[in-house]
Scaffold this active site. Structure first.
Site, PDB file in Angstrom:
ATOM      1  N   ASP A  37      13.580  56.497   5.727  1.00  0.00           N
ATOM      2  CA  ASP A  37      13.455  55.088   5.366  1.00  0.00           C
ATOM      3  C   ASP A  37      12.729  54.964   4.030  1.00  0.00           C
ATOM      4  O   ASP A  37      11.561  55.343   3.916  1.00  0.00           O
ATOM      5  CB  ASP A  37      12.669  54.354   6.461  1.00  0.00           C
ATOM      6  N   ASP A  38      13.421  54.468   3.015  1.00  0.00           N
ATOM      7  CA  ASP A  38      12.855  54.265   1.671  1.00  0.00           C
ATOM      8  C   ASP A  38      12.539  55.582   0.952  1.00  0.00           C
ATOM      9  O   ASP A  38      11.651  55.635   0.096  1.00  0.00           O
ATOM     10  CB  ASP A  38      11.575  53.416   1.713  1.00  0.00           C
ATOM     11  N   CYS A  77      16.872  47.499   3.939  1.00  0.00           N
ATOM     12  CA  CYS A  77      17.017  48.211   5.215  1.00  0.00           C
ATOM     13  C   CYS A  77      18.153  47.779   6.131  1.00  0.00           C
ATOM     14  O   CYS A  77      19.059  48.547   6.416  1.00  0.00           O
ATOM     15  CB  CYS A  77      15.705  48.129   5.993  1.00  0.00           C
ATOM     16  N   ARG A  81      21.791  49.853   7.153  1.00  0.00           N
ATOM     17  CA  ARG A  81      22.012  50.458   8.472  1.00  0.00           C
ATOM     18  C   ARG A  81      23.278  49.913   9.128  1.00  0.00           C
ATOM     19  O   ARG A  81      24.014  50.656   9.796  1.00  0.00           O
ATOM     20  CB  ARG A  81      20.781  50.228   9.350  1.00  0.00           C
ATOM     21  N   LYS A 130      13.921  54.081  14.139  1.00  0.00           N
ATOM     22  CA  LYS A 130      14.040  52.697  13.684  1.00  0.00           C
ATOM     23  C   LYS A 130      15.466  52.173  13.871  1.00  0.00           C
ATOM     24  O   LYS A 130      16.415  52.790  13.403  1.00  0.00           O
ATOM     25  CB  LYS A 130      13.636  52.621  12.210  1.00  0.00           C
ATOM     26  N   HIS A 132      16.385  48.259  13.661  1.00  0.00           N
ATOM     27  CA  HIS A 132      16.358  47.227  12.621  1.00  0.00           C
ATOM     28  C   HIS A 132      17.666  46.459  12.461  1.00  0.00           C
ATOM     29  O   HIS A 132      18.025  46.049  11.358  1.00  0.00           O
ATOM     30  CB  HIS A 132      15.928  47.825  11.273  1.00  0.00           C
ATOM     31  N   SER A 155      10.915  47.449  11.095  1.00  0.00           N
ATOM     32  CA  SER A 155      10.076  48.189  10.148  1.00  0.00           C
ATOM     33  C   SER A 155       8.641  48.288  10.650  1.00  0.00           C
ATOM     34  O   SER A 155       8.122  47.380  11.316  1.00  0.00           O
ATOM     35  CB  SER A 155      10.088  47.496   8.776  1.00  0.00           C
ATOM     36  N   HIS A 209       8.668  54.575   4.855  1.00  0.00           N
ATOM     37  CA  HIS A 209       8.402  53.147   4.710  1.00  0.00           C
ATOM     38  C   HIS A 209       6.907  52.905   4.925  1.00  0.00           C
ATOM     39  O   HIS A 209       6.297  53.488   5.826  1.00  0.00           O
ATOM     40  CB  HIS A 209       9.225  52.379   5.745  1.00  0.00           C
ATOM     41  N   ASP A 261      18.089  55.349   3.721  1.00  0.00           N
ATOM     42  CA  ASP A 261      18.740  54.041   3.816  1.00  0.00           C
ATOM     43  C   ASP A 261      18.832  53.323   2.485  1.00  0.00           C
ATOM     44  O   ASP A 261      19.716  52.500   2.267  1.00  0.00           O
ATOM     45  CB  ASP A 261      18.039  53.161   4.854  1.00  0.00           C
ATOM     46  N   ASN A 262      17.911  53.579   1.580  1.00  0.00           N
ATOM     47  CA  ASN A 262      17.932  52.982   0.242  1.00  0.00           C
ATOM     48  C   ASN A 262      16.892  53.708  -0.601  1.00  0.00           C
ATOM     49  O   ASN A 262      16.274  54.685  -0.150  1.00  0.00           O
ATOM     50  CB  ASN A 262      17.652  51.474   0.272  1.00  0.00           C
ATOM     51  N   LYS A 282      14.159  50.423  -4.571  1.00  0.00           N
ATOM     52  CA  LYS A 282      14.507  49.500  -3.499  1.00  0.00           C
ATOM     53  C   LYS A 282      14.493  48.053  -3.988  1.00  0.00           C
ATOM     54  O   LYS A 282      13.692  47.681  -4.825  1.00  0.00           O
ATOM     55  CB  LYS A 282      13.502  49.676  -2.356  1.00  0.00           C
TER      56      LYS A 282
END
Length: 460
Positions: A37-38, A77, A81, A130, A132, A155, A209, A261-262, A282
């Protein structure tokens, strides 16, 4: 050329009558998809990091394939996903923003996820980490094709961080120092309990994240402070999964993908990672926000040491997995992803080389081959949660020569700029009508506080 289905047949014939010492091997491949994540493009050793050690993720790149121009469906996010799990642009689902613990919406159960496709082919499906995509029961993983779920449903910086198991809250007090370790343990249990069946494990880490945490064993171990410690613990987690697959004798029957994810949340400074050598991160549609580090391996099926430099997207995994297991790709809806089988197994190319860039519901750019165009941008002054970015006019880049998007070629290439602008407008038009954005949250009515404040000011 390698054909994965022929390889399966050969494998089955050769192994007929034989049994693994530790585990029964399924006829269909296991799939393990590990999602950070991130995580920034520049945060892994195999993508150039020199101050973070990631030997296990680097191993996947060395023994498999590294994608150097792999795009997420969104620079934030929830949309990213949704795009991964369905193979569809999130804008087609109205998922343009991030869901919150107070959200009354989520990804519609009518969407078809990769978990549903695989489950229909006999797979045991599990998600750890996660989610989300909505925390109300009808939006949770068990209603989206997963047999099992454990993790934080949104998150880890949001209110009411909890661990859920299935549709119920299991733990209200979460010590996030141990989240990566806990997710890893749950993932290994899922692999153990899937013996004899093909399985799909979607391990969606909460880290890096913010707020970021590492367990005591990893604190102070990297050369990049706490952020580096967090990434090295994620790499440890990948290593534990690989080790488990090897111990059970099923590594050679498992496709493993690692991605993000990004891009990195750069406004978080030393807790936000690096997109080097890309621009921004992001929340922005420059490459640093959308291009993510991605590697995959399948011993004996994917030739080791491959590097794929052309465009590929997170939405491609859906049709890829469909083709891999012999499932029909849904025909009653638009699927935007393209089968990566030729890339993975035949040293070939992806079918298309275009991409439409969205940030939330704002369509901001377009890519065609090596060329990328971005619409004019009014700029953003910056906030606690979003980085300051200056205004710009129309931008044109050749990403092959300039992946960092440093040189605007629009003025010196007016014909190319016009052609790209026309191509972008046509691509957007061909999407057809898009649904309204789902309401992720509504503002509080604070008129009572405003009344009291006004009253007290008048009294004074």
């Amino acid at each position: 050329m390698k054909n994965p289905f022929v390889l399966f047949l050969v494998f089955l014939l050769c192994s007929c009558g034989e049994k693994s010492n530790t585990s029964t091997v399924s006829a269909l491949p296991n799939i393990v998809f590990i999602f950070a994540d991130d995580l920034g493009y520049g945060d892994l050793g195999c993508f150039g990091a020199t101050d973070i050690a990631t030997p296990n993720i680097d191993r996947i790149a060395t023994e498999g394939i590294k994608f150097t121009s792999f795009l997420s469906a969104s620079p934030v996010c929830s949309p990213s996903r949704a795009g991964l799990l369905t193979g569809r642009m999130p804008q087609r689902m109205g998922i343009n923003s991030v869901f919150f613990p107070e959200s009354l919406t989520g990804m519609d159960p009518e969407e078809i996820t990769m978990a549903e496709v695989l489950k229909a082919k006999g797979y045991r499906t599990g998600i750890v980490g996660k989610w989300h995509l909505g925390h109300m029961e009808k939006f949770l993983p068990l209603n989206q094709g997963f047999d099992e779920y454990f993790g934080i449903p949104y998150s880890n910086d949001m209110a009411s961080v909890v661990y859920m198991r299935g549709n119920e809250v299991e733990e209200f007090k979460v010590d996030q120092r141990y989240t990566t370790k806990t997710y890893t343990e749950e993932s290994l249990k899922f692999i153990d309990s899937s013996e004899g069946n093909p399985f799909f494990l979607y391990l969606a880490h909460s880290m890096p994240h913010v707020p970021i945490y590492a367990s005591p064993e990893f604190e102070g171990k990297s050369e990049l402070g706490l952020y580096g410690d967090v990434i090295q613990e994620l790499d440890w987690s990948v290593g534990e999964v690989l080790k488990k697959l090897e111990e059970k004798g099923i590594l050679e029957n498992t496709l493993i993908v690692f991605s993000s994810d990004n891009g990195p949340w750069l406004v978080m400074e030393d807790h936000g990672g690096s997109a080097d050598p890309l621009r921004e991160g992001k929340q922005f549609t420059f490459e640093g926000g959308v291009r993510v580090p991605t590697v995959a391996m399948w011993k004996g099926k994917i030739d080791p040491g491959q590097v794929y430099e052309d465009l590929a997207t997170q939405m491609d995994w859906f049709p890829t997995f469909c083709k891999l297991v012999g499932a029909e790709i849904p025909q009653d809806r638009e699927i935007d992803g393209k089968d990566l089988g030729p890339v993975l197994f035949e040293n070939g190319n992806r079918e298309e080389d275009t991409f439409i860039y969205y940030m939330l519901a704002s369509q901001e750019g377009y890519r065609e081959g090596d060329w990328k165009i971005k619409r004019p941008y009014a700029g953003f002054a910056g906030s606690r949660g979003m980085k300051k970015v200056d205004a710009h006019d129309t931008l044109l880049f050749n990403l092959k020569n300039d992946p960092g998007e440093t040189t605007n070629l629009a003025k010196e290439n007016p014909e190319k700029t016009a052609q790209m602008m026309r191509a972008m407008e046509l691509a957007v038009k061909q999407l057809g009508p898009l649904p309204e954005s789902k309401v992720s949250r509504t503002p509080q009515d604070n008129s009572h506080y405003e009344y009291l404040e006004k009253k007290r000011n008048q009294q004074n």
